[in-house]
Write a protein that holds these residues in place. Structure first.
Motif, PDB file in Angstrom:
ATOM      1  N   LEU A  72     -11.298   2.646  -0.520  1.00  0.00           N
ATOM      2  CA  LEU A  72     -11.539   1.233  -0.306  1.00  0.00           C
ATOM      3  C   LEU A  72     -10.775   1.025  -1.804  1.00  0.00           C
ATOM      4  O   LEU A  72      -9.918  -0.132  -2.235  1.00  0.00           O
ATOM      5  CB  LEU A  72     -12.787   0.364   0.050  1.00  0.00           C
ATOM      6  CG  LEU A  72     -12.371   0.662   1.503  1.00  0.00           C
ATOM      7  CD1 LEU A  72     -13.702  -0.787   2.255  1.00  0.00           C
ATOM      8  CD2 LEU A  72     -11.830  -0.532   2.299  1.00  0.00           C
ATOM      9  N   VAL A  73     -11.830   1.447  -2.348  1.00  0.00           N
ATOM     10  CA  VAL A  73     -11.689   1.548  -3.790  1.00  0.00           C
ATOM     11  C   VAL A  73     -10.071   1.957  -4.486  1.00  0.00           C
ATOM     12  O   VAL A  73      -9.598   1.649  -5.233  1.00  0.00           O
ATOM     13  CB  VAL A  73     -12.146   2.033  -4.946  1.00  0.00           C
ATOM     14  CG1 VAL A  73     -11.923   1.951  -6.729  1.00  0.00           C
ATOM     15  CG2 VAL A  73     -13.893   1.421  -4.973  1.00  0.00           C
ATOM     16  N   ALA A  74      -9.529   2.783  -4.197  1.00  0.00           N
ATOM     17  CA  ALA A  74      -7.915   2.775  -4.675  1.00  0.00           C
ATOM     18  C   ALA A  74      -7.334   1.996  -3.729  1.00  0.00           C
ATOM     19  O   ALA A  74      -6.438   2.332  -4.173  1.00  0.00           O
ATOM     20  CB  ALA A  74      -7.827   5.136  -3.345  1.00  0.00           C
ATOM     21  N   ALA A  75      -7.298   1.577  -2.910  1.00  0.00           N
ATOM     22  CA  ALA A  75      -6.575   0.729  -2.427  1.00  0.00           C
ATOM     23  C   ALA A  75      -6.271  -1.266  -3.479  1.00  0.00           C
ATOM     24  O   ALA A  75      -5.461  -1.623  -3.429  1.00  0.00           O
ATOM     25  CB  ALA A  75      -6.751  -0.285  -0.789  1.00  0.00           C
ATOM     26  N   THR A  76      -7.650  -0.840  -3.844  1.00  0.00           N
ATOM     27  CA  THR A  76      -7.488  -1.507  -5.207  1.00  0.00           C
ATOM     28  C   THR A  76      -7.151  -1.965  -7.034  1.00  0.00           C
ATOM     29  O   THR A  76      -7.263  -0.845  -6.965  1.00  0.00           O
ATOM     30  CB  THR A  76      -9.030  -2.860  -5.210  1.00  0.00           C
ATOM     31  OG1 THR A  76      -9.837  -2.054  -5.341  1.00  0.00           O
ATOM     32  CG2 THR A  76      -8.848  -2.653  -3.753  1.00  0.00           C
ATOM     33  N   PRO A  77      -7.666  -2.584  -7.506  1.00  0.00           N
ATOM     34  CA  PRO A  77      -7.506  -2.465  -9.814  1.00  0.00           C
ATOM     35  C   PRO A  77      -8.628  -1.821  -9.738  1.00  0.00           C
ATOM     36  O   PRO A  77      -8.944  -1.150 -10.710  1.00  0.00           O
ATOM     37  CB  PRO A  77      -6.654  -3.607 -10.136  1.00  0.00           C
ATOM     38  CG  PRO A  77      -6.590  -4.724  -8.398  1.00  0.00           C
ATOM     39  CD  PRO A  77      -7.364  -4.035  -7.229  1.00  0.00           C
ATOM     40  N   VAL A  78      -9.588  -1.703  -8.774  1.00  0.00           N
ATOM     41  CA  VAL A  78     -10.972  -1.043  -9.319  1.00  0.00           C
ATOM     42  C   VAL A  78     -10.451   0.525  -9.522  1.00  0.00           C
ATOM     43  O   VAL A  78      -9.928   0.704  -8.706  1.00  0.00           O
ATOM     44  CB  VAL A  78     -11.999  -1.340  -8.605  1.00  0.00           C
ATOM     45  CG1 VAL A  78     -13.379  -0.218  -8.782  1.00  0.00           C
ATOM     46  CG2 VAL A  78     -12.803  -2.217  -8.163  1.00  0.00           C
ATOM     47  N   PRO A  79     -10.398   0.836 -10.642  1.00  0.00           N
ATOM     48  CA  PRO A  79      -9.876   2.680 -11.614  1.00  0.00           C
ATOM     49  C   PRO A  79     -11.180   3.111 -10.277  1.00  0.00           C
ATOM     50  O   PRO A  79     -12.779   3.026 -10.555  1.00  0.00           O
ATOM     51  CB  PRO A  79     -10.709   2.377 -12.906  1.00  0.00           C
ATOM     52  CG  PRO A  79     -10.326   1.166 -13.312  1.00  0.00           C
ATOM     53  CD  PRO A  79     -11.412  -0.185 -12.056  1.00  0.00           C
ATOM     54  N   VAL A  80     -10.519   4.034 -10.098  1.00  0.00           N
ATOM     55  CA  VAL A  80     -10.541   5.332  -9.213  1.00  0.00           C
ATOM     56  C   VAL A  80     -11.805   6.578  -9.927  1.00  0.00           C
ATOM     57  O   VAL A  80     -12.181   6.949  -8.995  1.00  0.00           O
ATOM     58  CB  VAL A  80      -9.939   5.770  -7.942  1.00  0.00           C
ATOM     59  CG1 VAL A  80      -9.596   4.731  -7.747  1.00  0.00           C
ATOM     60  CG2 VAL A  80      -8.802   6.194  -9.025  1.00  0.00           C
ATOM     61  N   THR A  81     -11.532   5.963 -11.148  1.00  0.00           N
ATOM     62  CA  THR A  81     -11.974   7.750 -11.685  1.00  0.00           C
ATOM     63  C   THR A  81     -13.272   8.494 -11.714  1.00  0.00           C
ATOM     64  O   THR A  81     -13.777   9.181 -11.500  1.00  0.00           O
ATOM     65  CB  THR A  81     -11.552   7.145 -12.850  1.00  0.00           C
ATOM     66  OG1 THR A  81     -10.401   7.086 -13.946  1.00  0.00           O
ATOM     67  CG2 THR A  81     -12.165   7.963 -13.883  1.00  0.00           C
ATOM     68  N   ILE A  82     -14.825   6.704 -11.958  1.00  0.00           N
ATOM     69  CA  ILE A  82     -15.229   7.499 -11.585  1.00  0.00           C
ATOM     70  C   ILE A  82     -15.897   7.899 -10.213  1.00  0.00           C
ATOM     71  O   ILE A  82     -17.093   8.802 -10.307  1.00  0.00           O
ATOM     72  CB  ILE A  82     -16.025   5.610 -11.829  1.00  0.00           C
ATOM     73  CG1 ILE A  82     -17.798   6.302 -11.810  1.00  0.00           C
ATOM     74  CG2 ILE A  82     -16.155   4.046 -10.503  1.00  0.00           C
ATOM     75  CD1 ILE A  82     -18.428   6.459 -12.715  1.00  0.00           C
ATOM     76  N   MET A  83     -14.650   7.322  -8.954  1.00  0.00           N
ATOM     77  CA  MET A  83     -15.136   8.092  -7.768  1.00  0.00           C
ATOM     78  C   MET A  83     -14.921   9.222  -7.915  1.00  0.00           C
ATOM     79  O   MET A  83     -14.941  10.078  -6.616  1.00  0.00           O
ATOM     80  CB  MET A  83     -14.787   6.893  -7.367  1.00  0.00           C
ATOM     81  CG  MET A  83     -14.861   5.491  -6.740  1.00  0.00           C
ATOM     82  SD  MET A  83     -16.880   5.632  -6.112  1.00  0.00           S
ATOM     83  CE  MET A  83     -16.554   6.674  -4.376  1.00  0.00           C
ATOM     84  N   ALA A  84     -13.585  10.036  -8.662  1.00  0.00           N
ATOM     85  CA  ALA A  84     -13.250  11.115  -8.776  1.00  0.00           C
ATOM     86  C   ALA A  84     -14.012  11.386  -9.067  1.00  0.00           C
ATOM     87  O   ALA A  84     -14.462  13.293  -8.952  1.00  0.00           O
ATOM     88  CB  ALA A  84     -11.909  11.386  -9.313  1.00  0.00           C
TER      89      ALA A  84
END
Length: 240
Positions: A72-84
């Motif tokens: 879900l984060v990857a589909a939005t403008p929220v950066p995915v770096t913290i999740m990765a």
């Protein structure tokens, strides 16, 4: 590899739907983006420790919840770096890399279809035939275009842009997977190094970004060569 934007079975030509339907769909896309921007402005991104606490709170379901949120984060403008990075921290470099690659690809696919289904008609009404001009220029170049831009353009921007201009789905997914893999592996390695420092993790980070640079340069050079051989915008080819 596809050479032209594929039309959805039974879909109408852009701009032929009722204006209220187009406005409703475009408004839904803008609302989604507004919520993501509101979150970015009004909230701090969680730390790796906060992500770990959140995931551990779901017990055995934690990894699945983490993966779903990642998509879900990857589909939005929220950066995915913290999740990765958190993926590598929580699951180790190998598993974290797999989770990161799969989740970002699925999230990018979701963003692609959100923009294509919700925003394309509205964009066509705004810019008209200029959108078709852009699409014609991208015919046969969708894969290379995404591959060149993937390491340098934010994930959501490329996803939405590719959906709006109808880059063929197969080209988009293939280039997203290939172009995003080195970055996700490197982020997972950073997370793994944070929890369990090792020279191997640092070596993976360096190698991953070296691959990003090499793939990007090769794809860019090939794109330039194909652009020079392609017919001009008016469809006039070279004389035989």
């Amino acid at each position: 590899m596809s050479t032209e934007p594929a039309r959805d079975p039974g879909s109408r030509e852009p701009g032929t739907r009722p204006a209220w339907v187009t406005a409703l769909k475009g408004g839904a896309l803008l609302l989604l983006l507004a919520v993501a921007v509101w979150y970015l402005i009004g909230h701090e991104l969680p730390t790796v420790e906060q992500v770990r606490a959140f995931v551990e709170g779901f017990g055995a379901w934690g990894p699945l919840v983490f993966a779903a949120v990642f998509v879900l984060v990857a589909a939005t403008p929220v950066p995915v770096t913290i999740m990765a990075v958190s993926g590598g921290f929580l699951f180790g470099m190998a598993q974290g890399s797999v989770v990161g690659v799969v989740a970002t690809t699925l999230g990018a696919w979701l963003g692609y279809w959100l923009a294509r289904y919700l925003g394309r008609d509205a964009l066509y009404r705004l810019v008209g035939s200029r959108l078709e001009v852009v699409e014609r220029k991208l015919v046969g170049k969708g894969f290379l275009t995404v591959l060149v831009l993937r390491p340098v353009v934010p994930n959501w921007t490329l996803s939405y842009g590719a959906g709006l201009v109808r880059i063929p789905q197969r080209d988009y997914l293939g280039a997203t997977l290939l172009g995003g893999m080195p970055g996700q592996v490197s982020f997972a390695a950073v997370g793994a190094f944070t929890s369990r420092p090792s020279w191997q993790a640092l070596a993976v980070v360096a190698a991953s970004w070296a691959v990003v640079v090499v793939v990007g340069v090769l794809a860019w050079r090939r794109s330039r060569r194909e652009s020079q051989r392609a017919p001009d915008a008016d469809g006039v080819g070279t004389a035989e």
